[in-house]
Scaffold this motif. Structure first.
Motif, short mmCIF file in Angstrom:
data_model
loop_
_atom_site.label_atom_id
_atom_site.label_comp_id
_atom_site.label_asym_id
_atom_site.label_seq_id
_atom_site.Cartn_x
_atom_site.Cartn_y
_atom_site.Cartn_z
N GLY A 289 -7.47 -71.02 -4.18
CA GLY A 289 -7.50 -71.04 -5.81
C GLY A 289 -6.32 -70.84 -6.48
N ILE A 290 -5.23 -71.04 -5.90
CA ILE A 290 -4.00 -70.21 -6.50
C ILE A 290 -3.52 -71.74 -7.14
CG2 ILE A 290 -1.65 -69.55 -6.34
CD1 ILE A 290 -2.76 -67.94 -4.25
N ARG A 291 -3.06 -71.54 -8.29
CA ARG A 291 -2.97 -72.89 -9.51
C ARG A 291 -1.21 -72.93 -9.55
NH1 ARG A 291 -7.82 -71.15 -12.46
NH2 ARG A 291 -6.74 -69.57 -13.17
N LEU A 292 -0.44 -73.90 -8.86
CA LEU A 292 1.10 -73.70 -8.94
C LEU A 292 1.50 -74.83 -10.00
CD1 LEU A 292 1.96 -73.80 -5.47
CD2 LEU A 292 2.35 -72.05 -6.79
N GLN A 293 0.39 -75.62 -10.39
CA GLN A 293 0.93 -76.68 -11.36
C GLN A 293 0.50 -76.31 -12.91
OE1 GLN A 293 2.35 -79.43 -9.82
NE2 GLN A 293 2.08 -78.43 -8.06
N GLY A 294 1.60 -76.75 -13.68
CA GLY A 294 1.19 -76.55 -15.25
C GLY A 294 1.68 -75.04 -15.47
N ASP A 295 1.62 -74.84 -16.76
CA ASP A 295 2.09 -73.45 -17.06
C ASP A 295 1.25 -72.94 -18.31
OD1 ASP A 295 2.81 -74.98 -19.18
OD2 ASP A 295 4.83 -74.57 -19.37
N THR A 296 0.00 -73.49 -18.28
CA THR A 296 -1.04 -73.11 -19.27
C THR A 296 -2.25 -72.22 -18.79
OG1 THR A 296 -2.06 -75.10 -19.19
CG2 THR A 296 -0.50 -75.10 -20.72
N HIS A 297 -2.25 -72.24 -17.62
CA HIS A 297 -3.12 -71.44 -16.79
C HIS A 297 -2.66 -70.33 -15.97
CE1 HIS A 297 -6.06 -74.58 -17.71
NE2 HIS A 297 -5.21 -75.45 -17.22
N ARG A 298 -3.42 -69.28 -15.49
CA ARG A 298 -3.03 -68.23 -14.74
C ARG A 298 -2.78 -68.77 -13.34
NH1 ARG A 298 -5.00 -62.37 -16.36
NH2 ARG A 298 -3.90 -62.08 -18.19
N LEU A 299 -1.78 -68.30 -12.45
CA LEU A 299 -1.49 -68.69 -11.48
C LEU A 299 -2.78 -68.24 -10.57
CD1 LEU A 299 0.76 -69.55 -9.38
CD2 LEU A 299 1.26 -67.12 -8.91
N LEU A 300 -3.22 -66.95 -10.34
CA LEU A 300 -4.48 -66.40 -9.44
C LEU A 300 -5.59 -67.27 -10.19
CD1 LEU A 300 -3.14 -62.93 -8.99
CD2 LEU A 300 -2.67 -65.03 -7.64
N PRO A 301 -6.74 -67.35 -9.19
CA PRO A 301 -7.93 -67.84 -9.47
C PRO A 301 -8.74 -66.88 -10.38
CG PRO A 301 -7.93 -67.13 -7.25
CD PRO A 301 -6.43 -66.94 -7.57
N ASP A 302 -9.62 -67.53 -11.31
CA ASP A 302 -10.48 -66.64 -12.24
C ASP A 302 -11.32 -65.45 -11.32
OD1 ASP A 302 -9.41 -68.23 -14.40
OD2 ASP A 302 -11.29 -69.56 -14.23
N GLU A 303 -11.82 -65.86 -10.26
CA GLU A 303 -12.78 -65.17 -9.40
C GLU A 303 -12.00 -63.81 -8.90
OE1 GLU A 303 -11.97 -68.58 -8.99
OE2 GLU A 303 -14.10 -69.38 -9.11
#
Length: 629
Positions: A289-303
């Motif tokens: 759930g780690i988000r590497l794409q884009g800079d508008t979201h947090r890196l680590l998952p919401d959960e």
């Protein structure tokens, strides 16, 4: 009077209950040459006054580990009364915050000199300070904070800064080769290793392995959140103070992860790791759930953040009106880092953690718990400055309720009027191994008008005194019922048993109306305890089906004054604090006595206290503790 920073500059340290001790080593020719090389760009007028620190000694016992021994040859307990935690604690460099807040140039230069001294005295892979990967990781984290906090001084000494970064590279390589990872069970040691890799990987992008270290660290950070944290937010370490330690690691690493810039995230997305053969294996970060794409979201998952918020709720609920957290299980005073102006703040105060988690998760109800601690709020602001705002996580209304239950952790908190009560009867942590658990099933803590009355005794020592450690974690050392000569859960004999407490007691804690009921089977027959808090009374009803000498005990805070009396109505004890007068009334005791006890508010500290110990006349007992409303 010396300030705390001045004491550190004088190499006088107060660690793990030692009191202020000057730790100055002899200047060997080898150290002198190496230190001179490392500090060549620093003015001789400064370096000539510097005295090397004694990094290898337990200064209580006087034992010194051989700095030339390979790290695998270092013995944890080479002889009785030797405590390996003292040199390791010093080498963690958790006095960085004090030197940084002192604000004077000589304090910043002192950090630089101490790190270079350490590098000169501790060749990689040799001596006591390389014998635990966890300590290697924590030291690296604190050095990295030093690089940030003392940036201006380091820019004036580029060669010295380069040596620190070179040593951080050695720290990272050592960690990757010595991960404390076990497929069947991980613990706080492994999470510290993960934190070290994340900090080194993020802070040193020029290192050839840094992307791999950062990738592995982020992957395992999220994995460990699911693996070692219960759904109610409690840590499976089985200790309220190890909960603080691991929650600090999760929160600190999260704050750092969210600062990773888009270009670095893109590098991580391109990382090739098919040839990586160590355990655990590397996997695609999106699988966690780690988000590497884009800079508008947090890196680590919401959960991840949702469960981190629950970890904050656990500590917030356990924070007593006096700002302290009860000692459930072990307490070795461990921290990841101490970034406030006072390294010696009371280890029982965990509000800095609640403030940090509140800031990371946008939970004002958590931040409010720390509102009376300016240093806690300042530390949280330092660590979260500049990271993206959190998605709104709704506050938990249960934190304001008179009863808060953490069923998976086996912990409950009751509040009514001027009283605060905690009860524990949870599982032995680490999948039943119980590394940091105590035999405290059914144990209670009581605070009235912000004054502690009934407290857990804590645990002042580990491997240096095996018998004392076992006494601290024994059933009679807690405020519960026990059978003579029988433990709720029995630890294995010998050194390996000091961090094992295999569960056989089948503990449970449930809400029953307006009361809490605990149950365990550690005495071959069930012990059922019902705890009910009213505005001016705490009622505890015990029933134990076993036959044999049964006892009830209450650990009293050292400030509590106590006397006992006996009449036709039974045994009573009168207790007084600076805030309240209390009466303990027992309905079915054959005898009641006052015993010497102990209270350990921090590792290495033992304060004399008293205990109320009653022998039951049968198999049932009702205890009523009252105070004036």
């Amino acid at each position: 009077m010396r300030t705390e920073a001045a004491e550190i500059v004088a190499h006088r340290f107060d660690l793990l209950g030692s009191g202020r001790v000057e730790l100055v080593a002899g200047e060997s020719a080898e150290w002198r040459q190496r230190f001179a090389e490392l500090t060549a760009e620093i003015a001789p007028a400064i370096t000539s006054r510097y005295k090397p620190i004694e990094w290898h000694t337990d200064w209580r016992s006087g034992y010194r580990w051989d700095p030339d021994s390979g790290y695998r040859e270092v013995r944890v307990a080479p002889r009785p009364a030797v405590d390996i935690k003292l040199p390791r604690e010093l080498s963690r460099f958790q006095h960085v915050g004090v030197l940084a807040h002192a604000g004077r140039p000589e304090h910043h230069t002192e950090f630089l000199l101490q790190v270079l001294d350490w590098i000169a005295a501790n060749p990689v892979g040799f001596g006591v300070n390389w014998a635990s990967a966890m300590d290697v990781a924590i030291r690296a984290v604190n050095w990295i904070w030093g690089l940030r906090l003392f940036d201006r001084t380091l820019r004036s000494h580029p060669a010295a800064a380069s040596e620190i970064r070179r040593s951080l590279y050695e720290h990272g390589r050592f960690l990757e080769s010595n991960l404390e990872y076990y497929e069947e069970r991980t613990n706080n040691h492994y999470l510290a290793d993960v934190a070290g890799l994340i900090h080194i990987g993020a802070a040193c992008p020029e290192l050839p392995e840094s992307d791999r270290w950062l990738h592995l660290g982020l992957q395992e950070l999220v994995s460990e959140m699911w693996r070692t944290v219960y759904c109610d937010g409690g840590s499976y370490e089985g200790s309220s103070y190890y909960h603080r330690l691991v929650a600090e690691m999760f929160a600190s690493c999260a704050a750092l992860a969210e600062r990773i810039p888009p270009a670095r995230r893109a590098r991580l997305a391109r990382l090739e790791f098919a040839s990586y053969r160590q355990r655990p294996p590397l996997r695609e970060l999106r699988a966690f759930g780690i988000r590497l794409q884009g800079d508008t979201h947090r890196l680590l998952p919401d959960e991840f953040y949702a469960r981190l918020a629950r970890m904050g709720e656990f500590t917030a609920a356990l924070t007593k009106p006096n700002g302290f957290v009860p000692e459930m299980g072990d307490n070795d005073s461990a921290r990841l880092h101490k970034l406030s102006s006072k390294a010696t703040e009371d280890v029982r105060d965990h509000r800095h953690l609640v403030a940090l988690i509140g800031a990371l998760t946008g939970r004002d109800d958590l931040t409010h718990v720390a509102a009376t601690s300016p240093s806690a709020l300042a530390e949280a602001e330092l660590m979260t400055r500049g990271i993206p705002a959190a998605a709104a996580i709704p506050p938990n209304a249960a934190l304001a309720e008179p009863m808060i239950v953490f069923p998976a952790s086996g912990v409950a908190v009751l509040r009514a009027g001027d009283a605060w009560v905690a009860i524990t009867c949870g599982p032995n942590g680490q999948h039943g191994r119980g590394g940091h658990n105590h035999n405290d099933k059914g144990s209670v803590e009581l605070n009235v008008r912000s004054a502690d009355v009934v407290v857990d005794g804590g645990c002042a020592v580990y491997t240096a005194e095996p018998d004392a450690r076992n006494q601290f974690r024994s059933t009679p050392a807690h405020s519960t019922l026990w059978m003579e000569g029988v433990e709720q859960d029995q630890w294995p004999e010998g050194p390996t048993g000091l961090f094992e407490l295999p569960q056989r007691s089948s503990p449970s804690l449930v809400r029953e109306g307006d009361a809490i009921v605990t149950l365990h089977h550690g005495f071959a027959a069930p012990h059922r305890r019902r705890v009910h808090l009213l505005v001016d009374e705490l009622r505890i009803e015990d029933e134990l089906g076993a036959v044999g000498p049964l006892f009830a005990g209450f650990n009293l805070h050292p400030d509590v004054k106590v006397s006992i009396e006996h009449s036709e109505s039974g045994w009573r004890a009168r207790c007084s604090t600076n805030a309240a007068e209390l009466l303990f009334a027992f309905d079915a005791l054959a005898t009641l006595r006052i015993e010497e006890g102990f209270f350990s508010p921090a590792y290495g500290v033992r304060i004399p206290s008293t205990r109320l110990v009653g022998r039951l006349a049968g198999q049932r007992l009702t205890t009523r503790i009252t105070w004036a409303h």
